[in-house]
Motif scaffolding. Structure first.
Motif, PDB file in Angstrom:
ATOM      1  N   ASN A  19       0.842  -1.190   0.000  1.00  0.00           N
ATOM      2  CA  ASN A  19       0.000   0.000   0.000  1.00  0.00           C
ATOM      3  C   ASN A  19       0.879   1.243   0.000  1.00  0.00           C
ATOM      4  O   ASN A  19       1.815   1.354   0.802  1.00  0.00           O
ATOM      5  CB  ASN A  19      -0.932   0.025   1.204  1.00  0.00           C
ATOM      6  N   GLY A  20       0.562   2.170  -0.884  1.00  0.00           N
ATOM      7  CA  GLY A  20       1.302   3.424  -0.958  1.00  0.00           C
ATOM      8  C   GLY A  20       0.668   4.519  -0.134  1.00  0.00           C
ATOM      9  O   GLY A  20       0.867   5.712  -0.424  1.00  0.00           O
ATOM     10  N   TYR A  21      -0.083   4.151   0.855  1.00  0.00           N
ATOM     11  CA  TYR A  21      -0.739   5.110   1.752  1.00  0.00           C
ATOM     12  C   TYR A  21      -1.088   4.375   3.037  1.00  0.00           C
ATOM     13  O   TYR A  21      -1.064   3.136   3.097  1.00  0.00           O
ATOM     14  CB  TYR A  21      -2.004   5.696   1.115  1.00  0.00           C
ATOM     15  N   ALA A  22      -1.426   5.137   4.073  1.00  0.00           N
ATOM     16  CA  ALA A  22      -1.908   4.579   5.334  1.00  0.00           C
ATOM     17  C   ALA A  22      -3.291   5.151   5.626  1.00  0.00           C
ATOM     18  O   ALA A  22      -3.663   6.203   5.087  1.00  0.00           O
ATOM     19  CB  ALA A  22      -0.940   4.890   6.470  1.00  0.00           C
ATOM     20  N   MET A  23      -4.066   4.455   6.444  1.00  0.00           N
ATOM     21  CA  MET A  23      -5.381   4.967   6.850  1.00  0.00           C
ATOM     22  C   MET A  23      -5.279   5.577   8.233  1.00  0.00           C
ATOM     23  O   MET A  23      -4.732   4.968   9.158  1.00  0.00           O
ATOM     24  CB  MET A  23      -6.409   3.845   6.833  1.00  0.00           C
ATOM     25  N   GLN A  24      -5.799   6.767   8.354  1.00  0.00           N
ATOM     26  CA  GLN A  24      -5.764   7.485   9.633  1.00  0.00           C
ATOM     27  C   GLN A  24      -7.124   8.148   9.836  1.00  0.00           C
ATOM     28  O   GLN A  24      -7.543   8.986   9.037  1.00  0.00           O
ATOM     29  CB  GLN A  24      -4.654   8.532   9.603  1.00  0.00           C
ATOM     30  N   ASN A  25      -7.822   7.713  10.895  1.00  0.00           N
ATOM     31  CA  ASN A  25      -9.162   8.226  11.178  1.00  0.00           C
ATOM     32  C   ASN A  25     -10.089   8.063   9.961  1.00  0.00           C
ATOM     33  O   ASN A  25     -10.905   8.939   9.660  1.00  0.00           O
ATOM     34  CB  ASN A  25      -9.107   9.698  11.610  1.00  0.00           C
ATOM     35  N   GLY A  26      -9.912   6.943   9.277  1.00  0.00           N
ATOM     36  CA  GLY A  26     -10.787   6.641   8.160  1.00  0.00           C
ATOM     37  C   GLY A  26     -10.409   7.292   6.846  1.00  0.00           C
ATOM     38  O   GLY A  26     -11.118   7.103   5.850  1.00  0.00           O
ATOM     39  N   SER A  27      -9.299   8.015   6.800  1.00  0.00           N
ATOM     40  CA  SER A  27      -8.894   8.699   5.579  1.00  0.00           C
ATOM     41  C   SER A  27      -7.483   8.275   5.187  1.00  0.00           C
ATOM     42  O   SER A  27      -6.633   8.038   6.056  1.00  0.00           O
ATOM     43  CB  SER A  27      -8.938  10.223   5.761  1.00  0.00           C
ATOM     44  N   PRO A  28      -7.197   8.194   3.896  1.00  0.00           N
ATOM     45  CA  PRO A  28      -5.838   7.839   3.466  1.00  0.00           C
ATOM     46  C   PRO A  28      -4.876   9.008   3.675  1.00  0.00           C
ATOM     47  O   PRO A  28      -5.227  10.164   3.403  1.00  0.00           O
ATOM     48  CB  PRO A  28      -6.013   7.520   1.978  1.00  0.00           C
ATOM     49  N   VAL A  29      -3.678   8.680   4.129  1.00  0.00           N
ATOM     50  CA  VAL A  29      -2.660   9.711   4.364  1.00  0.00           C
ATOM     51  C   VAL A  29      -1.352   9.276   3.720  1.00  0.00           C
ATOM     52  O   VAL A  29      -1.103   8.098   3.466  1.00  0.00           O
ATOM     53  CB  VAL A  29      -2.448   9.974   5.873  1.00  0.00           C
ATOM     54  N   SER A  30      -0.530  10.252   3.458  1.00  0.00           N
ATOM     55  CA  SER A  30       0.737  10.030   2.777  1.00  0.00           C
ATOM     56  C   SER A  30       1.718   9.261   3.652  1.00  0.00           C
ATOM     57  O   SER A  30       1.745   9.430   4.883  1.00  0.00           O
ATOM     58  CB  SER A  30       1.346  11.379   2.379  1.00  0.00           C
TER      59      SER A  30
END
Length: 578
Positions: A50-61
C-alpha cells in the motif's frame, strides 16, 4: 512417468549443451526452451504494498523504501534457478516482477529507491553506446514511474543514475527520495529501470513492477471484478542459457561499430508474472486482468483459444469512455490493456492465451509454437458454493477519455524516426529528428498546453512512442506515398515541411482501435505512415495545470520504448517552459 521422462530429456539436453561449442545459436535456445513442458507452473501474483496509510478513516501520505537486489528466481519447474535483479522491500521478499504498489489518488507517496546491486552486471552490455559508465564498479540504476505525473526531479532521468549506496551518481542526480503526487486519473502504471544506455539490460534482468492508482469515487460505481478476481498479467519474453541464466547476446550485429548491441531482443520463452507459460485456475465468473507487455521489443497480438472476447475497459493509465468488446488486443512493448474476461460464457473447460504478432512487428517472422503461446486458463465447473458474481461490464466509464480535436492555432511539431544502416542493411543506430539524446533540446512545450505532433516513421518497424509526463492520443494514421523519395529528401535535409510532407501524407488511412481511444502513455507508430497525435501537458480529467514546477531541471524525455532502440539513441530531451 511422463514428467520424469521430460525431466530426463532436459538433463540430457543440458549435458549435451555443456560440451557443445561456446557459440549460442538460436536453435540451441529454441531447443532448450522447447524441452520445457508448458502449463506446469501456477500463475503467481506479486506481493502488494500500500502506498498510503489509513488514519481516522482517511488515506494519508507515507514513505516507502524499496531496494534493488540480486537473487535467484525459478522461471520454470525444470529450469535451474536464474540470477536476476529484482525490486523489493528486502532481499527475502523481492520478486520478479517487483511488488505491486497500490497508491490512492491525491495522496502523495514518497519512495526512497536503494541500489543494492553487485559490482558487475549479470548480463553483457555495450560501452560504445551513450551509456552510464562508472569509475569504481557497480551497476548504474534509476527508477522511472511509467505513466505518472510527477516533478522532473522524480522522473528517473537517464542521467540521474546511481550505484550502490549512492557511491557514484549521474550528472542529473538530485535526490535519494522520489515524490509521486498521484494527482492524475486512476489507472495502471508500472515502474522500471531507466539508466542511460542500460535500460534494456536492467529491465531484462528483472527491474520492473506494477503500480496502480485507485480512486474509489471513480472505480467503485463501475462494479468491476475485484479482490481475488482482479489480477495482473505481466508478460515478458526471455531466453535462457543451459545453466538457467538469462541469455543475452554477447556479440552485436555490427561488432566493428557496437561490439554487443543488437537492434531487438526476442526471447524464446514467454513468461507471465515470472513464470514460463503458467496456468491459472478460474471459476465461471468475470475476471479483471491488468495486462502489461514488459518485453524489450516483442509485440503481442492476444487472443483466447475458446473465442471469448476481451472487454477492454482501459488502455495504459486511463479508463475508456465505455468498454470495447474485441476478439484481439495488440500490445506494444510498455503498453497496458485493462480487460474483463467472462469465463461463465466459455464453451470449453480450458482456454489458452495466444499470440500471433510477428517479430519484429509488423513485418517480421510469424509467431511460432513457443512464442505463440502465453498461458492457459483452466475453467472450473459451476459450483453452488461459489459466491455470486455481482461484478459488471459497465455500460459507460469516464467522460474525459475523448480527445478534443486541436484548433488551427495549436502548436504543431514534426517528429521523425530514422534508422541508420550499413551498406549491407544492418542497423547501427536510430535517431529522432536526426538528433542524439545529448543534442540541444528542440521540444519545449508550455506547461498546461496541448500540441499536435505529426510522428513520421521512416523505418521498417513499428515503434511504441512514449512521452514522460504528457499524455496523448492518436487521431489519424496516414500512409506516406513515394516513401523512398520522401525518405531521400528527409535524409538529405531533415525538414518535413521543405520535403513537402503534405504531398506525401495522402495515402490510405488506418483505423485507430476503439480500445486505444483514451489518454495514453504509449502510441504505436506505424512504419511508412504519419501518425498524428494530440499531446497534452496538463491533467486530462480536470483540465488543470500540474501542481508542481514541471519546468524544473532535469526535465523529461520522450523515446521509442523498444528498449534496444531507446538505448541506442532513439530518445530525445523534453523541456517544458512556463
Amino acid at each position: 512417468m511422463r514428467i520424469r521422462m521430460q525431466q530426463l530429456a532436459f538433463i540430457l539436453l543440458l549435458a549435451a549443451s555443456l560440451v557443445a561449442a561456446q557459440t549460442v545459436t538460436q536453435t540451441t535456445l529454441q531447443n532448450l526452451v522447447g524441452s520445457l513442458q508448458m502449463y506446469v507452473d501456477p500463475l503467481p501474483q506479486m506481493p502488494k504494498i500500500n502506498g498510503y496509510a489509513m488514519q481516522n478513516g482517511s488515506p494519508v501520505s507515507i514513505s516507502l523504501t524499496i531496494g534493488m537486489f540480486k537473487k535467484t528466481w525459478k522461471f520454470h519447474r525444470d529450469l535451474p534457478e536464474t540470477p536476476v535483479f529484482v525490486y523489493g522491500q528486502c532481499l527475502d521478499t523481492a520478486t520478479f516482477p517487483g511488488p505491486t504498489i497500490v497508491a490512492r489518488h491525491g495522496v502523495p507517496l514518497h519512495v526512497t529507491w536503494e541500489n543494492h546491486l553487485p559490482q558487475s552486471h549479470i548480463l553483457p552490455w555495450d560501452p560504445t553506446l551513450y551509456t552510464a559508465i562508472t569509475t569504481s564498479g557497480g551497476v548504474p540504476a534509476v527508477v522511472h514511474l511509467h505513466g505518472s505525473v510527477h516533478p522532473p526531479q522524480s522522473d528517473g532521468s537517464p542521467f540521474a543514475w546511481f550505484t550502490a549506496d549512492f557511491k557514484e551518481r549521474g550528472p542529473k542526480w538530485t535526490t535519494t527520495t522520489y515524490s509521486y503526487p498521484n494527482v492524475q486519473p486512476p489507472g495502471n502504471l508500472w515502474y522500471h529501470d531507466h539508466a542511460l544506455g542500460l535500460t534494456r539490460e536492467n529491465i531484462l534482468a528483472g527491474l520492473l513492477g506494477a503500480y496502480v492508482i485507485e480512486k474509489p469515487s471513480v472505480d467503485t460505481p463501475m462494479d468491476l471484478p475485484c479482490d481475488e478476481d482482479d489480477l495482473h498479467l505481466i508478460i515478458a519474453d526471455r531466453s535462457f542459457n543451459v545453466d538457467g541464466s538469462i541469455y543475452m547476446n554477447k556479440t552485436g550485429n555490427v561488432p566493428s561499430i557496437h561490439p554487443q548491441w543488437q537492434p531487438e531482443y526476442f526471447g524464446e520463452a514467454i513468461t507471465v508474472n515470472g513464470k514460463a507459460w503458467p496456468f491459472l485456475s478460474v471459476r465461471r465468473r468475470k475476471y479483471r486482468f491488468r495486462i502489461l507487455n514488459a518485453s524489450n521489443a516483442r509485440y503481442f497480438n492476444l487472443t483466447l483459444s475458446n473465442n471469448l472476447p476481451f472487454y477492454v475497459i482501459g488502455s495504459d493509465s486511463s479508463y475508456l469512455a465505455a468498454p470495447v468488446a474485441t476478439p484481439t488486443v495488440i500490445l506494444a512493448p510498455a503498453e497496458l490493456a485493462d480487460v474483463i474476461i467472462d469465463f461463465s460464457q466459455s464453451p470449453t473447460t480450458e482456454a489458452e492465451l495466444l499470440n500471433t504478432a510477428p517479430y519484429p512487428y509488423p513485418n517480421g517472422t510469424a509467431a511460432g509454437p513457443l512464442n505463440g503461446k502465453v498461458m492457459k486458463f483452466t475453467i472450473q465447473p459451476f459450483s453452488f458454493s461459489d459466491p455470486p458474481d455481482n461484478s459488471t461490464v459497465p455500460e459507460k466509464e469516464v467522460n474525459y477519455a475523448t480527445v478534443t480535436m486541436p484548433g488551427p492555432t495549436t502548436v504543431t511539431r514534426y517528429i521523425v524516426m530514422y534508422e541508420y544502416q550499413t551498406s549491407s542493411g544492418e542497423p547501427t543506430h536510430l535517431y529522432i529528428n536526426g538528433l542524439r539524446l545529448n543534442d540541444p533540446v528542440t521540444e519545449t512545450p508550455k506547461s498546461g498546453s496541448t500540441e499536435l505532433w505529426h510522428v513520421i516513421n521512416l523505418t521498417g518497424d513499428n515503434h511504441p512512442l512514449h512521452i514522460h509526463l504528457g499524455m496523448f492520443q492518436a487521431i489519424k494514421v496516414q500512409e506516406l506515398i513515394d516513401l523512398q523519395g520522401f525518405t531521400n529528401c528527409m535524409t538529405a535535409i531533415n525538414d518535413a515541411v521543405k520535403c513537402n510532407v503534405d504531398q506525401h501524407a495522402v495515402g490510405k488511412t488506418l483505423s485507430i482501435p476503439d480500445y486505444e481511444k483514451t489518454w495514453k502513455n504509449v502510441v504505436k507508430i506505424e512504419p511508412g505512415y504519419m501518425t498524428s497525435v494530440v499531446v497534452t501537458f496538463k491533467l486530462v480529467d480536470t483540465d488543470q495545470t500540474y501542481p508542481f514546477d514541471a519546468t524544473a531541471e532535469p526535465g523529461y524525455v520522450y523515446h521509442c520504448h523498444i528498449l534496444d532502440h531507446e538505448d541506442n539513441e532513439m530518445i530525445r530531451p523534453l523541456k517544458l517552459v512556463a
